[in-house]
Motif scaffolding. Structure first.
Motif, PDB file in Angstrom:
ATOM      1  N   GLY A  80       0.871  -1.467   0.054  1.00  9.94           N
ATOM      2  CA  GLY A  80       0.239  -0.312  -0.049  1.00  9.94           C
ATOM      3  C   GLY A  80       0.816   1.459   0.029  1.00  9.94           C
ATOM      4  N   ALA A  81       1.111   1.376  -1.068  1.00  8.87           N
ATOM      5  CA  ALA A  81       1.680   3.288  -1.738  1.00  8.87           C
ATOM      6  C   ALA A  81       1.390   4.299  -0.830  1.00  8.87           C
ATOM      7  CB  ALA A  81       1.692   3.806  -2.954  1.00  8.87           C
ATOM      8  N   LEU A  82       0.621   4.858   0.352  1.00 11.95           N
ATOM      9  CA  LEU A  82      -0.016   5.385   0.993  1.00 11.95           C
ATOM     10  C   LEU A  82       0.634   5.183   2.995  1.00 11.95           C
ATOM     11  CD1 LEU A  82      -3.558   6.636  -0.564  1.00 11.95           C
ATOM     12  CD2 LEU A  82      -0.990   7.756  -0.864  1.00 11.95           C
ATOM     13  N   ASP A  83       1.419   3.956   2.734  1.00 13.98           N
ATOM     14  CA  ASP A  83       1.954   4.155   4.733  1.00 13.98           C
ATOM     15  C   ASP A  83       2.837   5.418   4.717  1.00 13.98           C
ATOM     16  OD1 ASP A  83       2.861   2.877   6.518  1.00 13.98           O
ATOM     17  OD2 ASP A  83       2.814   0.653   5.997  1.00 13.98           O
ATOM     18  N   PRO A  84       2.707   5.823   5.583  1.00 15.11           N
ATOM     19  CA  PRO A  84       4.238   6.464   5.796  1.00 15.11           C
ATOM     20  C   PRO A  84       5.305   5.963   6.144  1.00 15.11           C
ATOM     21  CG  PRO A  84       1.834   6.617   7.471  1.00 15.11           C
ATOM     22  CD  PRO A  84       1.834   5.699   6.327  1.00 15.11           C
ATOM     23  N   ILE A  85       5.247   4.613   7.732  1.00 17.03           N
ATOM     24  CA  ILE A  85       6.127   4.434   8.241  1.00 17.03           C
ATOM     25  C   ILE A  85       6.271   3.283   6.592  1.00 17.03           C
ATOM     26  CG2 ILE A  85       4.950   4.333  10.415  1.00 17.03           C
ATOM     27  CD1 ILE A  85       4.323   1.372   9.742  1.00 17.03           C
ATOM     28  N   ASN A  86       6.512   2.789   5.515  1.00 16.81           N
ATOM     29  CA  ASN A  86       6.856   1.602   5.148  1.00 16.81           C
ATOM     30  C   ASN A  86       7.180   3.494   3.384  1.00 16.81           C
ATOM     31  OD1 ASN A  86       8.207   0.576   5.613  1.00 16.81           O
ATOM     32  ND2 ASN A  86       6.169  -0.630   6.208  1.00 16.81           N
ATOM     33  N   PRO A  87       8.237   4.479   3.215  1.00 10.83           N
ATOM     34  CA  PRO A  87       7.379   4.882   2.334  1.00 10.83           C
ATOM     35  C   PRO A  87       8.096   4.563   0.805  1.00 10.83           C
ATOM     36  CG  PRO A  87       9.796   5.199   3.482  1.00 10.83           C
ATOM     37  CD  PRO A  87       8.983   4.303   4.283  1.00 10.83           C
ATOM     38  N   GLU A  88       7.367   5.055   0.294  1.00 12.71           N
ATOM     39  CA  GLU A  88       7.367   4.302  -1.594  1.00 12.71           C
ATOM     40  C   GLU A  88       8.659   4.428  -2.392  1.00 12.71           C
ATOM     41  OE1 GLU A  88       4.708   5.531  -5.105  1.00 12.71           O
ATOM     42  OE2 GLU A  88       5.255   7.288  -3.938  1.00 12.71           O
ATOM     43  N   SER A  89       9.399   4.706  -1.615  1.00 18.12           N
ATOM     44  CA  SER A  89      10.853   4.093  -2.280  1.00 18.12           C
ATOM     45  C   SER A  89      11.217   3.062  -1.412  1.00 18.12           C
ATOM     46  CB  SER A  89      12.105   4.961  -1.844  1.00 18.12           C
ATOM     47  OG  SER A  89      12.023   5.129   0.039  1.00 18.12           O
ATOM     48  N   PHE A  90      10.202   2.108  -0.980  1.00 16.37           N
ATOM     49  CA  PHE A  90      10.177   1.109  -0.232  1.00 16.37           C
ATOM     50  C   PHE A  90      10.272   0.284  -2.019  1.00 16.37           C
ATOM     51  CE2 PHE A  90       8.164  -3.100  -0.450  1.00 16.37           C
ATOM     52  CZ  PHE A  90       8.178  -4.112   0.757  1.00 16.37           C
ATOM     53  N   VAL A  91       9.649   0.398  -2.239  1.00 13.81           N
ATOM     54  CA  VAL A  91       9.305  -0.854  -4.378  1.00 13.81           C
ATOM     55  C   VAL A  91      10.742  -0.162  -4.775  1.00 13.81           C
ATOM     56  CG1 VAL A  91       7.785  -0.877  -5.960  1.00 13.81           C
ATOM     57  CG2 VAL A  91       6.603  -0.074  -4.269  1.00 13.81           C
ATOM     58  N   ASP A  92      11.064   0.337  -5.304  1.00 15.42           N
ATOM     59  CA  ASP A  92      12.570   0.033  -6.007  1.00 15.42           C
ATOM     60  C   ASP A  92      13.536  -0.411  -5.155  1.00 15.42           C
ATOM     61  OD1 ASP A  92      11.567   1.980  -7.957  1.00 15.42           O
ATOM     62  OD2 ASP A  92      11.920   3.681  -7.036  1.00 15.42           O
ATOM     63  N   PHE A  93      13.864  -0.485  -3.622  1.00 15.93           N
ATOM     64  CA  PHE A  93      14.796  -1.129  -3.429  1.00 15.93           C
ATOM     65  C   PHE A  93      13.990  -2.388  -3.292  1.00 15.93           C
ATOM     66  CE2 PHE A  93      16.574  -1.966   0.634  1.00 15.93           C
ATOM     67  CZ  PHE A  93      17.793  -1.396   0.727  1.00 15.93           C
ATOM     68  N   TYR A  94      13.085  -2.931  -3.367  1.00 20.69           N
ATOM     69  CA  TYR A  94      12.123  -4.286  -2.791  1.00 20.69           C
ATOM     70  C   TYR A  94      13.233  -4.999  -4.448  1.00 20.69           C
ATOM     71  CZ  TYR A  94       9.381  -7.995  -2.763  1.00 20.69           C
ATOM     72  OH  TYR A  94       8.979  -9.497  -2.973  1.00 20.69           O
ATOM     73  N   LYS A  95      12.663  -4.231  -5.555  1.00 18.54           N
ATOM     74  CA  LYS A  95      13.010  -4.719  -6.836  1.00 18.54           C
ATOM     75  C   LYS A  95      14.547  -4.617  -6.801  1.00 18.54           C
ATOM     76  CE  LYS A  95       8.867  -3.148  -9.091  1.00 18.54           C
ATOM     77  NZ  LYS A  95       8.305  -2.466 -10.381  1.00 18.54           N
ATOM     78  N   LYS A  96      15.427  -4.053  -6.245  1.00 20.05           N
ATOM     79  CA  LYS A  96      17.013  -3.458  -6.287  1.00 20.05           C
ATOM     80  C   LYS A  96      17.424  -5.044  -5.677  1.00 20.05           C
ATOM     81  CE  LYS A  96      20.929  -1.014  -5.138  1.00 20.05           C
ATOM     82  NZ  LYS A  96      21.280  -0.087  -5.143  1.00 20.05           N
ATOM     83  N   ILE A  97      16.645  -5.540  -4.543  1.00 23.07           N
ATOM     84  CA  ILE A  97      16.987  -6.391  -3.449  1.00 23.07           C
ATOM     85  C   ILE A  97      16.916  -8.475  -4.130  1.00 23.07           C
ATOM     86  CG2 ILE A  97      17.360  -6.608  -1.196  1.00 23.07           C
ATOM     87  CD1 ILE A  97      19.075  -4.875  -1.640  1.00 23.07           C
ATOM     88  N   ILE A  98      15.944  -7.979  -4.540  1.00 21.92           N
ATOM     89  CA  ILE A  98      15.244  -9.530  -4.384  1.00 21.92           C
ATOM     90  C   ILE A  98      15.282  -9.823  -5.317  1.00 21.92           C
ATOM     91  CG2 ILE A  98      12.541 -10.938  -4.037  1.00 21.92           C
ATOM     92  CD1 ILE A  98      14.106  -9.037  -1.581  1.00 21.92           C
ATOM     93  N   PRO A  99      15.534 -10.339  -5.233  1.00 24.41           N
ATOM     94  CA  PRO A  99      15.939 -11.333  -7.477  1.00 24.41           C
ATOM     95  C   PRO A  99      14.467 -11.923  -7.561  1.00 24.41           C
ATOM     96  CG  PRO A  99      17.537 -12.977  -5.427  1.00 24.41           C
ATOM     97  CD  PRO A  99      16.396 -11.648  -4.723  1.00 24.41           C
TER      98      PRO A  99
END
Length: 328
Positions: free
Chosen positions: A273-292
């Protein structure tokens, strides 16, 4: 001087009385749906504590022989899954959810050293108690971290259960970009945390919890009261700081738990959920970069609780993951 002393004494007495009334204010009554959830559940014993769980058989279809285990987040309970529960019962043969120690309708011991490792032991012991060896896991928030530890154990060949798939939602799985609220940080301080825990009330809770939802997907007043009733059960609000030790554990075990996601052969899915203030939207790019080979679904109009905010959409995303990546 005598008047000032008397005035201060009266003020202290008034504050003491107000504090006593405040901390002993009764919890709200359970709604019919929450009452039905609790009374249809069961308990089992783990290390001398009573652990609440739901265990129901569904109709099943493509996953006729499969079991799903739902792992909830902090500070709420397995009741968070009640909106997707009917969908799960139509899809899986067996649907299970458990309240972690210190949360929900489970025992809430005070002065206990709460740990993700203990909660992971609880899950393994719980499934052994039910005679279950293989499960699909759907987790949220704190439950995501427990799932990470279970994945790490499976990677090491030390697991007592086999995870067939894991789908996560809005958990702080990357400690470096997780943004806990100030009140969560303060609750970790020994004296301040104890005072804040005792002063916790519905209004403080509702203000904080609403802030993690999307603007158009906020919980109703009735839903907020149910959440608060669960937190108040067995005085759970007084031990929030002790349970929040998991924030420290995430940093201490970052290599182990992030590494588990990078190394696992288990199919991993994330609904964000992209409107989550405790997991900011930078999470998505970080996830795609880290997780194979990342499998992630992003909901732009949703906050920290996807399964409560957009239950039908979220279940469809979860079901798509199962069909496309597990059954295919």
């Amino acid at each position: 001087m005598g008047f000032l002393t008397h005035a201060i004494s009266v003020l202290i007495a008034v504050i003491a009385i107000a504090f006593t009334v405040f901390v002993n204010y009764p919890p709200p009554p359970e709604s019919p749906i929450l009452y039905q959830w609790r009374t249809s559940g069961k308990y089992y014993e783990f290390n001398g504590y009573d652990i609440f769980y739901k265990d129901e058989f569904g109709k099943g279809n493509e996953l006729i022989n499969a079991t799903i285990l739902c792992l909830h987040g902090f500070p709420t309970s397995s009741f968070d899954f009640y909106k997707v529960w009917p969908h799960l019962k139509k899809t899986f043969k067996r649907v299970i959810a458990v309240d972690f120690l210190g949360l929900g309708f489970s025992s809430k011991p005070r002065y206990h050293h709460y740990s993700v490792f203990e909660q992971s032991d609880l899950v393994e012991n719980f499934l052994k108690h039910l005679g279950i060896r293989e499960v699909h896991v759907w987790s949220h928030d704190y439950g995501d971290t427990v799932a990470q530890e279970l994945i790490a154990r499976q990677n090491e060949g030390k697991e007592k259960i086999t995870l067939k798939s894991v789908s996560m939602m809005n958990g702080g799985i990357f400690p470096g970009i997780y943004r806990p609220f100030l009140v969560q940080k303060l609750l970790r301080f020994p004296i301040i945390g104890t005072i804040l825990g005792k002063l916790a009330n519905y209004y403080m809770f509702s203000t904080n919890i609403i802030s993690v939802f999307g603007e158009e997907t906020c919980p109703t007043v009735a839903e907020l009261y149910d959440m608060w009733a669960i937190i108040r059960y067995n005085d759970g609000y007084r031990i929030s700081g002790e349970i929040l030790y998991y924030m420290d554990e995430r940093h201490m075990n970052e290599d182990r738990w992030v590494g588990a996601l990078k190394e696992t052969k288990i199919k991993i899915h994330f609904i964000y959920g992209a409107l989550d203030p405790i997991n900011p939207e930078s999470f998505v790019d970080f996830y795609k970069k880290i997780i194979p080979n990342p499998i992630i679904d992003v909901l732009r109009n949703c906050g920290h609780y996807p399964h409560l905010e957009l239950p039908d959409i979220v279940f469809n995303l979860y079901q798509k993951f199962i069909r496309n990546h597990i059954l295919s």
